[in-house]
Every structure is written in structure tokens, then in C-alpha cells.
Design an enzyme around this catalytic site. Structure first.
Site, PDB file in Angstrom:
ATOM      1  N   GLU A  45       0.348  -1.083   0.218  1.00 54.37           N
ATOM      2  CA  GLU A  45       0.221  -0.252   0.324  1.00 54.37           C
ATOM      3  C   GLU A  45       1.023   1.117  -0.115  1.00 54.37           C
ATOM      4  O   GLU A  45       0.018   2.583  -0.024  1.00 54.37           O
ATOM      5  CB  GLU A  45      -0.962  -0.042   1.236  1.00 54.37           C
ATOM      6  CG  GLU A  45      -1.854  -1.087   1.228  1.00 54.37           C
ATOM      7  CD  GLU A  45      -2.812  -0.980   2.472  1.00 54.37           C
ATOM      8  OE1 GLU A  45      -4.234  -0.247   1.991  1.00 54.37           O
ATOM      9  OE2 GLU A  45      -2.659  -1.567   3.568  1.00 54.37           O
ATOM     10  N   TYR A  74     -20.028  23.479   4.849  1.00 53.95           N
ATOM     11  CA  TYR A  74     -19.814  22.120   5.056  1.00 53.95           C
ATOM     12  C   TYR A  74     -18.491  22.127   3.832  1.00 53.95           C
ATOM     13  O   TYR A  74     -18.301  20.800   3.220  1.00 53.95           O
ATOM     14  CB  TYR A  74     -20.563  21.345   3.939  1.00 53.95           C
ATOM     15  CG  TYR A  74     -21.873  21.713   3.491  1.00 53.95           C
ATOM     16  CD1 TYR A  74     -21.769  22.122   1.612  1.00 53.95           C
ATOM     17  CD2 TYR A  74     -23.199  22.714   3.725  1.00 53.95           C
ATOM     18  CE1 TYR A  74     -22.695  22.132   0.898  1.00 53.95           C
ATOM     19  CE2 TYR A  74     -23.983  22.308   3.070  1.00 53.95           C
ATOM     20  CZ  TYR A  74     -23.356  22.873   1.429  1.00 53.95           C
ATOM     21  OH  TYR A  74     -24.456  22.755   0.434  1.00 53.95           O
ATOM     22  N   VAL A  93      -6.772   4.034   9.071  1.00 62.05           N
ATOM     23  CA  VAL A  93      -7.760   5.249   8.319  1.00 62.05           C
ATOM     24  C   VAL A  93      -8.544   5.452   9.542  1.00 62.05           C
ATOM     25  O   VAL A  93      -9.318   6.999  10.424  1.00 62.05           O
ATOM     26  CB  VAL A  93      -8.868   4.648   7.657  1.00 62.05           C
ATOM     27  CG1 VAL A  93      -8.997   3.755   6.369  1.00 62.05           C
ATOM     28  CG2 VAL A  93      -9.423   3.213   8.738  1.00 62.05           C
ATOM     29  N   GLU A  94      -8.096   5.264  10.621  1.00 62.45           N
ATOM     30  CA  GLU A  94      -8.557   6.001  11.764  1.00 62.45           C
ATOM     31  C   GLU A  94      -8.144   6.759  12.159  1.00 62.45           C
ATOM     32  O   GLU A  94      -8.489   8.266  13.025  1.00 62.45           O
ATOM     33  CB  GLU A  94      -7.962   4.123  13.705  1.00 62.45           C
ATOM     34  CG  GLU A  94      -9.408   3.346  13.048  1.00 62.45           C
ATOM     35  CD  GLU A  94      -8.733   2.323  12.543  1.00 62.45           C
ATOM     36  OE1 GLU A  94      -8.965   1.602  12.282  1.00 62.45           O
ATOM     37  OE2 GLU A  94      -8.108   2.349  11.438  1.00 62.45           O
ATOM     38  N   LYS A 119     -12.934   2.377   2.906  1.00 63.04           N
ATOM     39  CA  LYS A 119     -11.673   1.886   2.193  1.00 63.04           C
ATOM     40  C   LYS A 119     -12.330   1.049   0.680  1.00 63.04           C
ATOM     41  O   LYS A 119     -12.272  -0.262   1.412  1.00 63.04           O
ATOM     42  CB  LYS A 119     -10.061   1.839   3.081  1.00 63.04           C
ATOM     43  CG  LYS A 119      -9.498   1.747   2.497  1.00 63.04           C
ATOM     44  CD  LYS A 119      -7.900   1.175   3.317  1.00 63.04           C
ATOM     45  CE  LYS A 119      -7.251   1.382   3.029  1.00 63.04           C
ATOM     46  NZ  LYS A 119      -5.441   0.534   3.468  1.00 63.04           N
TER      47      LYS A 119
END
Length: 139
Positions: A45, A74, A93-94, A119
Site C-alpha cells: 500500500e 460544509y 483509516v482511524e 476504503k
């Protein structure tokens, strides 16, 4: 003693529409924001970008919004997400979700941020997506 007729009373005036309810929380949301990120812990990755799909829901202490300045814009969510991925590789991703939530708290009116990060390629072709959802509250 004779009964007296009931006094006629005028019907109560109807409240104006804006007086019927008090807005306590406004929810501002962005759904399905697509960003390309260098993200992941695995060797394969590193060195390439992957798509992320991001949903954000913000609780905002605001009511009676008449102008853009009265609101949490937004567009800030997309700008913050792109700024985070521009900083470089992110392992989890956290981590991305937490950074995005923190960026949303820059506006003092935001009291809660729910950030969901998908993801899509993580478990392909066996799953449509994998990811994380966090909820952060202003301390």
C-alpha cells in the site's frame, strides 16, 4: 344566585411559524466525499494512492441561520480532508478519521463530529468496502 354567562374570550393568536419550535442542534453533513489518499500499513500500500469514501456529520450549536456566516460551511469538510491527505502517507483509516474530526472542531460551534471512512479496495473483490466510523465530542 343566578349563573352568569361565560365571558366570551377571543381566540388566542396563532404563533408565528418561527416561534413554533426552538432549534437546539443543526446537523451539517457531507456524504460520499471521494478523496485519493496514500494510506495503509502494508508494504504493497506504500507508494500509491487509494480511494476513500468519507461521510461526515456535524452537530452544530446554531439556529436561525439567515446568512452563510451563520452556518458551518460544509465545504470546509472537503478542504480539510484534502489537506490531510496532502500531508503525506497515513497508516490507518482511524488516524485519517481522527484528524478530520479534529479539523472540524476548528469551528467553535461544532459540538460533535461523526466521521466514517470507507476504503473500497481494502477487501476487494470480497467486500464492497471496509473502514471505520468514529464519533468525537468537544471536550
Amino acid at each position: 344566585m343566578a349563573a352568569s354567562p361565560l365571558a366570551e374570550t377571543a381566540p388566542a393568536a396563532s404563533p408565528a411559524p418561527q416561534d413554533l419550535a426552538r432549534i437546539i442542534v443543526t446537523k451539517v453533513f457531507v456524504r460520499g466525499l471521494k478523496v485519493e489518499a496514500r494510506i495503509g500499513v502494508y508494504d504493497h500500500e506504500h507508494g500509491w494512492v487509494q480511494p476513500l469514501i468519507v461521510d461526515v456529520e456535524l452537530d452544530v450549536a446554531a439556529s436561525h441561520c439567515e446568512r452563510l456566516g451563520d452556518t458551518v460551511n460544509y465545504e470546509m469538510v472537503g478542504e480539510a480532508a484534502r489537506a490531510i491527505v496532502a500531508e503525506g502517507h497515513i497508516d490507518l483509516v482511524e488516524t485519517f478519521a481522527e484528524r478530520l474530526a479534529q479539523a472540524c472542531f476548528v469551528d467553535h460551534r461544532v459540538t460533535r463530529a461523526r466521521v466514517r471512512v470507507e476504503k473500497p479496495l481494502a477487501l476487494a473483490p470480497h467486500a464492497a468496502a471496509a473502514g471505520v466510523e468514529i464519533t468525537a465530542v468537544r471536550s
